[in-house]
Design a protein around this motif. Sequence first.
Motif: not given
Length: 133
Positions: A26-46, A96-101
């Motif tokens: 549930l912790t964001d990976d702040e090392s990923i600079e792009s907000y969109r890419e960071r959230k995609v990676e986060h969804r995959e981990r969750v 909305e991508a979170d909801l789809a997941l």
Amino acid sequence: VEDSELTIEDVREAFGDRVAGIVGALTDDESIESYRERKVEHRERVAAAGTAALAIYAADKLSNVRTLREALAAQGEEAVAQEFKVQMELKLEVWEADLALLREKAPQLPFLGPLEEQLRTLRAELGAPAPRS
């Protein structure tokens, strides 16, 4: 842990491997600079972390959307937008991508309907176009 001085290891020592694994997912990976890419990676981990992480993730999203809507009503869009590091439209896209997941991986969660309704209402309040299918 992203909003504290604690580390995942601190959580592991205090609460064990299971809780540390959920907190890590549930912790964001702040090392990923792009907000969109960071959230995609986060969804995959969750998604990989299982139902407990998905349930907490969904509850957090619902709380965040409600809080944002309350702030918009109290302060107005311009004031609230200044507090965010990303544009509202991108934030909506991510939620909305979170909801789809969540609908795909944990459709049994009881608060997906309220989350969808809150997002639909927020989008209408912002005058944002409907998401692309």
